[in-house]
Structure formats: structure tokens, C-alpha cells
Design an enzyme around this catalytic site. Structure first.
Site, PDB file in Angstrom:
ATOM      1  N   HIS A 131      30.627  28.081  61.237  1.00  0.00           N
ATOM      2  CA  HIS A 131      32.016  28.117  61.679  1.00  0.00           C
ATOM      3  C   HIS A 131      32.241  27.181  62.862  1.00  0.00           C
ATOM      4  O   HIS A 131      33.203  26.403  62.881  1.00  0.00           O
ATOM      5  CB  HIS A 131      32.390  29.550  62.070  1.00  0.00           C
ATOM      6  CG  HIS A 131      33.699  29.668  62.777  1.00  0.00           C
ATOM      7  ND1 HIS A 131      34.900  29.823  62.112  1.00  0.00           N
ATOM      8  CD2 HIS A 131      34.007  29.623  64.102  1.00  0.00           C
ATOM      9  CE1 HIS A 131      35.886  29.880  62.991  1.00  0.00           C
ATOM     10  NE2 HIS A 131      35.368  29.764  64.201  1.00  0.00           N
ATOM     11  N   GLU A 132      31.352  27.249  63.846  1.00  0.00           N
ATOM     12  CA  GLU A 132      31.522  26.416  65.042  1.00  0.00           C
ATOM     13  C   GLU A 132      31.368  24.932  64.716  1.00  0.00           C
ATOM     14  O   GLU A 132      32.113  24.087  65.230  1.00  0.00           O
ATOM     15  CB  GLU A 132      30.536  26.843  66.126  1.00  0.00           C
ATOM     16  CG  GLU A 132      30.755  28.259  66.649  1.00  0.00           C
ATOM     17  CD  GLU A 132      32.149  28.482  67.206  1.00  0.00           C
ATOM     18  OE1 GLU A 132      32.758  27.519  67.721  1.00  0.00           O
ATOM     19  OE2 GLU A 132      32.650  29.618  67.113  1.00  0.00           O
ATOM     20  N   GLU A 194      41.177  28.131  63.275  1.00  0.00           N
ATOM     21  CA  GLU A 194      40.188  29.160  62.964  1.00  0.00           C
ATOM     22  C   GLU A 194      40.019  29.333  61.450  1.00  0.00           C
ATOM     23  O   GLU A 194      38.899  29.432  60.940  1.00  0.00           O
ATOM     24  CB  GLU A 194      40.606  30.495  63.596  1.00  0.00           C
ATOM     25  CG  GLU A 194      40.410  30.538  65.092  1.00  0.00           C
ATOM     26  CD  GLU A 194      38.960  30.308  65.487  1.00  0.00           C
ATOM     27  OE1 GLU A 194      38.070  30.954  64.901  1.00  0.00           O
ATOM     28  OE2 GLU A 194      38.719  29.480  66.373  1.00  0.00           O
TER      29      GLU A 194
END
Length: 270
Positions: A131-132, A194
């Protein structure tokens, strides 16, 4: 307004319009973006910020812990497009109880030891790192710094911070990269960013041979960890676990197909 003022306003509008047109880009999910800075400059920002963090936050001295996170990160970053970063990613485990992680342009990844208490296996840690790294792949830092520049912060301020090696003291840059003005505090990306990072990260972990279904279990763990009075930092700066789980499940079919086709199955041991 005087004639001179009109000319200045028109010139400013023309410059802003030119910059916007010249900097139009498309994210990996097909969303239109405005990116004013060359990625080389964002990489320089990331490298400077990371260097400052290493000087100010205690790093883990446990070889097994470091090797474990390195193994997972290596498996993930092997699938990052070369035009995003073509080199060896630097991975640091910070000895801090916050439940968090981050990735920066320039090939930098930070994981806090508190995350390893909530992400209980290699697949769940991979979900967070994926995700990051997804934020980096989608140029979200560039997008945020560009937006701040257009609303009046000024590109010159960014250039000065880079030239004087004071990126870590620039709230504009640190916030744009997803970091707080104080070291170790992660600032929330917007919901669009996000969701995009979730989608990219899910595919990334699956291609690397990590079970994407564990991303759902991770967020169930996050929900449990946040049920008390104090919330993990990662949870407090991101959308709710319920929303995240729904989004992940909506993209799970494609991720499972990528997982089944993955040529490798990492075996990272803590």
C-alpha cells in the site's frame, strides 16, 4: 483594478494554465493528475527526508526483525516499475511503538516495530508495504506538493529547501510526502489517494506471491487494535477498516488471479 494589475493577473493565470496543461498526467488507475515537479526532484526530497528521520528516530538493532522486513520489502519492490525507481530500495525498521509504515520517492521504506504486533505474518506486512509503495508508484507525493505550490506556497520555497538540505524542516514537503512536521508522524492522504494505493498495493503483493486475502485479515486486526481508547497511528490517519475491507474485497478477484500466477512464494521468517 488598474491596467497594470490586470496584466499581472492575466500573466499569472496564463502561467498557471500553462503549468497545468504541461503537467497533466494519468495515474495507474486512469485518474487525471497534475504533477508540477520532475520525479528526480521528488526523489531528492524523499532521500533528504529519510536521512533526517534516521538521525532522529531510533532504528531497530534486531537482525532477525530487520531481515524479516527486508525480505518482504525486497519481494514487493521487485515488481515496482523501473521508471518509478530503478535501484535498490533502502529499508529501515524504526524502533517505535506506533503502528505504521511509509514509503518515499527515491526508494525508501520505513516500518515501525509497532506494526509488527498487528500485522502478524509476512502477508499482512506485505499488504501494508504494498500500500505504501503504491503511493509512490502513483506519484501521490508529487501531486500533493504540486497542489500546495499552486495555491500559493511557491515552487521557489521547495527549491530553497532542497538546495539548503532542509527538506525535513519544510512542512509543505514533509506533508506532501505523507510525513508530519515532527519526525515519525504520518499525515493522511486523501480518500482518493488511499483507495488508489489500496488497489495498487493489493495487486503488487499478489504479484510478489503474498496472499492478497490476508490484507482483509490485516484490517480486521487493525479494527481490534483500535477498539480501545487509543488508536494506532496507521488507523487514525487512514479510512476505517470497514471501508477498506469492502474496497479490498471488491478488487480481490483480480488479485487472486495474479497471486495464482505469481512465479514465487516468499518465505520471510520473523
Amino acid at each position: 483594478m488598474t491596467f497594470s494589475s490586470n496584466r499581472i493577473a492575466l500573466a499569472t493565470l496564463t502561467i498557471a494554465t500553462t503549468l497545468t496543461i504541461a503537467s497533466c498526467a494519468t495515474s495507474p488507475t486512469g485518474r487525471s493528475q497534475m504533477l508540477l515537479f520532475p520525479e528526480s526532484q521528488l526523489s531528492e526530497m524523499g532521500v533528504q527526508a529519510f536521512s533526517s528521520m534516521k538521525e532522529n528516530i531510533k532504528m531497530s538493532n534486531k537482525p532477525v526483525q530487520n531481515d524479516y522486513v527486508q525480505c518482504i520489502a525486497d519481494s514487493i519492490t521487485r515488481h515496482v516499475p523501473k521508471d518509478v525507481f530503478d535501484g535498490k530500495w533502502e529499508v529501515v525498521v524504526f524502533d517505535d511503538a506506533q503502528v505504521n509504515a511509509f514509503a518515499l520517492p527515491g526508494g525508501k521504506i520505513g516500518v515501525y516495530t509497532g506494526l509488527l504486533d498487528v500485522a502478524v505474518n509476512q502477508h499482512q506486512v506485505a499488504a501494508v508495504i504494498g500500500h505504501e509503495v503504491g503511493h509512490v508508484i502513483a506519484h501521490h507525493g508529487n501531486e500533493r506538493v504540486s497542489r500546495s505550490t499552486l495555491i500559493g506556497i511557491g515552487q521557489e520555497a521547495v527549491n530553497v529547501a532542497l538546495q539548503t538540505n532542509e527538506v525535513a524542516s519544510s512542512q509543505l514537503i514533509m506533508t506532501g510526502l505523507g510525513l508530519g512536521f515532527q519526525y515519525g508522524v504520518t499525515m493522511p492522504f486523501g480518500r482518493t489517494h488511499e483507495s488508489e494505493a489500496d488497489e495498487i498495493g493489493l495487486e503488487l503483493m499478489a504479484k510478489a506471491g503474498f496472499n492478497p486475502q490476508e490484507s482483509v485479515e490485516l484490517w480486521r486486526n487493525m479494527a481490534k487494535a483500535s477498539s480501545g481508547q487509543s488508536q494506532p497511528e496507521f488507523f487514525s490517519t487512514h479510512p476505517s477498516p470497514k471501508t477498506r475491507i469492502e474496497d479490498l474485497q471488491a478488487n480481490m478477484q483480480g488479485a487472486l488471479a495474479a497471486y495464482k500466477a505469481a512465479p514465487n512464494r516468499p518465505n520471510c521468517q520473523q
